[in-house]
Motif scaffolding. Structure first.
Motif, mmCIF file in Angstrom:
data_model
loop_
_atom_site.group_PDB
_atom_site.id
_atom_site.type_symbol
_atom_site.label_atom_id
_atom_site.label_comp_id
_atom_site.label_asym_id
_atom_site.label_seq_id
_atom_site.Cartn_x
_atom_site.Cartn_y
_atom_site.Cartn_z
ATOM 1 N N GLY A 82 0.686 -1.142 0.123
ATOM 2 C CA GLY A 82 -0.007 -0.048 0.076
ATOM 3 C C GLY A 82 0.888 1.293 -0.057
ATOM 4 N N PHE A 83 1.921 1.485 0.832
ATOM 5 C CA PHE A 83 2.914 2.382 0.938
ATOM 6 C C PHE A 83 3.481 2.662 -0.649
ATOM 7 N N ASN A 84 3.953 1.436 -1.224
ATOM 8 C CA ASN A 84 4.673 1.663 -2.525
ATOM 9 C C ASN A 84 3.753 2.252 -3.568
ATOM 10 N N ALA A 85 2.388 2.429 -3.377
ATOM 11 C CA ALA A 85 1.564 3.273 -4.552
ATOM 12 C C ALA A 85 2.046 4.516 -4.498
ATOM 13 N N VAL A 86 3.115 4.968 -3.600
ATOM 14 C CA VAL A 86 3.515 6.311 -3.771
ATOM 15 C C VAL A 86 4.552 6.548 -4.878
ATOM 16 N N TRP A 87 5.008 5.317 -5.350
ATOM 17 C CA TRP A 87 5.840 5.475 -6.620
ATOM 18 C C TRP A 87 5.066 5.367 -7.896
ATOM 19 N N SER A 88 3.918 5.305 -7.891
ATOM 20 C CA SER A 88 3.100 5.030 -9.244
ATOM 21 C C SER A 88 3.317 6.332 -10.132
ATOM 22 N N SER A 89 3.284 7.434 -9.939
ATOM 23 C CA SER A 89 3.259 8.478 -10.666
ATOM 24 C C SER A 89 3.649 9.745 -10.111
ATOM 25 N N PRO A 90 4.181 10.946 -10.506
ATOM 26 C CA PRO A 90 4.266 12.334 -9.781
ATOM 27 C C PRO A 90 3.157 12.661 -9.031
ATOM 28 N N ASP A 91 1.921 12.209 -9.577
ATOM 29 C CA ASP A 91 0.755 12.492 -8.819
ATOM 30 C C ASP A 91 0.574 12.044 -7.550
ATOM 31 N N THR A 92 1.240 10.736 -7.454
ATOM 32 C CA THR A 92 0.965 10.040 -5.901
ATOM 33 C C THR A 92 2.401 10.400 -5.016
ATOM 34 N N LEU A 93 2.979 11.037 -5.318
ATOM 35 C CA LEU A 93 4.089 11.676 -4.518
ATOM 36 C C LEU A 93 3.318 12.643 -3.336
ATOM 37 N N PRO A 94 3.712 12.625 -1.968
ATOM 38 C CA PRO A 94 3.130 13.451 -1.051
ATOM 39 C C PRO A 94 3.465 14.647 -1.271
ATOM 40 N N LYS A 95 2.212 15.371 -0.876
ATOM 41 C CA LYS A 95 2.384 16.829 -0.942
ATOM 42 C C LYS A 95 2.901 17.410 0.433
ATOM 43 N N PRO A 96 3.472 18.661 0.357
ATOM 44 C CA PRO A 96 3.999 19.218 1.651
ATOM 45 C C PRO A 96 3.339 18.988 2.663
ATOM 46 N N THR A 97 1.863 19.196 2.850
ATOM 47 C CA THR A 97 0.889 18.865 4.027
ATOM 48 C C THR A 97 0.938 17.517 4.265
ATOM 49 N N GLU A 98 1.192 16.517 3.286
ATOM 50 C CA GLU A 98 1.010 15.331 3.610
ATOM 51 C C GLU A 98 2.012 14.566 4.323
ATOM 52 N N ILE A 99 3.184 15.153 4.103
ATOM 53 C CA ILE A 99 4.245 14.623 4.859
ATOM 54 C C ILE A 99 4.225 14.582 6.344
ATOM 55 N N LEU A 100 3.547 15.816 6.756
ATOM 56 C CA LEU A 100 3.279 15.936 8.024
ATOM 57 C C LEU A 100 1.806 15.427 8.427
ATOM 58 N N ASP A 101 1.108 14.718 7.655
ATOM 59 C CA ASP A 101 -0.270 14.249 7.823
ATOM 60 C C ASP A 101 -0.534 13.120 6.994
ATOM 61 N N PRO A 102 0.177 11.985 7.162
ATOM 62 C CA PRO A 102 0.143 10.727 6.499
ATOM 63 C C PRO A 102 -1.343 10.597 6.050
ATOM 64 N N SER A 103 -1.901 10.447 7.086
ATOM 65 C CA SER A 103 -3.349 10.018 6.673
ATOM 66 C C SER A 103 -4.061 10.748 5.565
ATOM 67 N N ALA A 104 -3.779 12.097 5.250
ATOM 68 C CA ALA A 104 -4.080 12.961 4.383
ATOM 69 C C ALA A 104 -3.890 12.227 2.779
ATOM 70 N N TRP A 105 -2.511 11.931 2.653
ATOM 71 C CA TRP A 105 -2.005 11.040 1.687
ATOM 72 C C TRP A 105 -2.876 9.800 1.415
ATOM 73 N N VAL A 106 -3.287 9.044 2.494
ATOM 74 C CA VAL A 106 -3.918 7.507 2.341
ATOM 75 C C VAL A 106 -5.132 8.132 1.700
ATOM 76 N N ARG A 107 -5.975 9.001 2.391
ATOM 77 C CA ARG A 107 -7.253 9.409 1.923
ATOM 78 C C ARG A 107 -7.173 9.749 0.321
ATOM 79 N N ARG A 108 -6.174 10.762 -0.085
ATOM 80 C CA ARG A 108 -6.112 11.183 -1.411
ATOM 81 C C ARG A 108 -5.799 10.086 -2.447
ATOM 82 N N VAL A 109 -4.806 9.115 -1.975
ATOM 83 C CA VAL A 109 -4.356 8.263 -3.043
ATOM 84 C C VAL A 109 -5.147 6.898 -2.922
ATOM 85 N N HIS A 110 -5.530 6.695 -1.834
ATOM 86 C CA HIS A 110 -6.374 5.286 -1.700
ATOM 87 C C HIS A 110 -7.821 5.252 -1.491
ATOM 88 N N GLY A 111 -8.213 6.471 -1.077
ATOM 89 C CA GLY A 111 -9.708 6.926 -1.096
ATOM 90 C C GLY A 111 -10.276 6.453 0.188
#
Length: 384
Positions: free
Chosen positions: A355-384
């Protein structure tokens, strides 16, 4: 790493340009850059290399036999890291990916001068386009020496701080560099097991090699974003006076933030782009830190002791060294390791490694600056 009889050179085992004595000369690793590049007229790159080699601090004292043993062990450590990193990260470098090189400080300087040359060319093009009066050959020659000396001096300072680096080598061949004298210097200062420490470092750096070779779009993405930002940040001749005034007024803010001089001159839009790049670098460094620790005591028995002592070392700079770290943004880089590792562990704990390795799918799945400090926000955006 030097003594009176021996100085480490480039690892020649995989280098077709190795000099006859088994060491690679700095000139033999010159990178190819795009035709018509003009930065060499304004920065004397060979003088930068000479300056760096001249002023760089000597490494720990070793005999020729000890140096040969250390280089061989670092090569072994790099090779031994490949499978554990692949299993732990579930990423694998493709066949034919360049293997690591073991270098000394002068070799690291030379490689980075070459990479800077390719990265700086678009910046020089911008400055030339804005210049109204061409400079005389004499002024160019003097200016080139001055800027070359500045680059060499800066890289000489940094060359004693770097244990390893994945050289993106814009316009050339990317390769992982392991800086032998720095590895030995740190393992001695920390009083840790040399064999374990070298393998621990190799795990971190092999993770970087895997990131940039198993994820084929990542290198060009970072190069393009970095070059574009560098061009935008470069001042025109008309802006130089304004920049100096900004420096005089806002230097205390730079010193307190530790973000480096680059942030001082950036517009809000440029600061947002810097934050995006910083988020990606936090991901890469944090991921490498997590992998190097997760490999575990079965391969590196003293891993917990090494991590504890190494973390203490990261925060121990004082005096002039701490001042330079703040000006160059190295203090901010230290935070990247911490923030990135927290992000990687949080996402992995929730979704598992795949599930973490979805981060490498494309430039769009890289974490945004706010998401580095809020991992759950990245999970919601990328994994729904």
């Amino acid at each position: 790493m030097t003594d009176s009889a021996h100085d480490f050179g480039y690892d020649s085992a995989h280098d077709p340009d190795a000099a006859p004595d088994g060491l690679t000369t700095p000139q033999s690793r010159e990178l190819s850059v795009r035709p018509g590049a003009s930065s060499a007229a304004y920065i004397d790159y060979e003088f930068a290399k000479w300056t760096g080699r001249t002023v760089v601090k000597a490494g720990p004292q070793v005999t020729s036999d000890e140096a040969a043993e250390i280089v061989a062990d670092l090569r072994d450590a790099a090779a031994e890291a490949e499978e554990p990193v692949a299993e732990t990260s579930r990423l694998r470098a493709p066949e034919g990916a360049p293997p690591p090189l073991v270098v000394d400080r002068a070799g690291w300087i030379s490689a980075n001068v070459d990479s800077f040359k390719a990265m700086i060319d678009p910046v020089i093009d911008k400055l030339l386009a804005k210049r109204k009066v061409p400079e005389s050959p004499t002024a160019l020659a003097i200016g080139g020496k001055v800027t070359g000396a500045e680059m060499g001096g800066l890289l000489a300072y940094l060359s004693s701080k770097i244990l390893g680096q994945y050289d993106l080598a814009p316009g050339g061949t990317p390769q992982l560099l392991l800086v032998a004298p720095n590895v030995v210097e740190v393992e001695r200062k920390l009083e840790v097991d040399p064999r374990d420490f070298r393998r621990w470092v190799a795990m971190h750096e092999e993770t970087h090699r895997v990131q940039f070779t198993a994820v084929p779009w990542l290198r060009e993405h970072l190069i393009a974003r970095s070059q574009s930002l560098a061009v935008d940040l470069a001042p025109t001749p008309e802006e130089i006076g304004k920049r100096l005034d900004q420096l005089a007024r806002n230097l205390p803010e730079v010193m307190s933030s530790g973000e480096g001089l680059g942030q001082l001159f950036a517009t809000p839009e440029q600061k947002a782009r810097i934050a995006e790049l910083t988020a990606v670098m936090s991901l890469l460094e944090g991921h490498a830190d997590v992998v190097m620790d997760d490999v575990g005591p079965s391969i590196i028995p003293t891993v917990d002791e090494i991590r504890r002592k190494f973390n203490a070392r990261r925060s121990s700079a004082v005096g002039a060294d701490r001042l330079l770290r703040k000006l160059l943004g190295i203090e901010a880089k230290m935070r990247q390791y911490r923030d990135g590792a927290i992000f990687v562990r949080a996402v992995t704990d929730e979704l598992g490694r795949d599930g973490f390795n979805a981060v490498w799918s494309s430039p769009d799945t890289l974490p945004k600056p706010t998401e580095i400090l809020d991992p759950s926000a990245w999970v919601r955006r990328v994994h729904g």
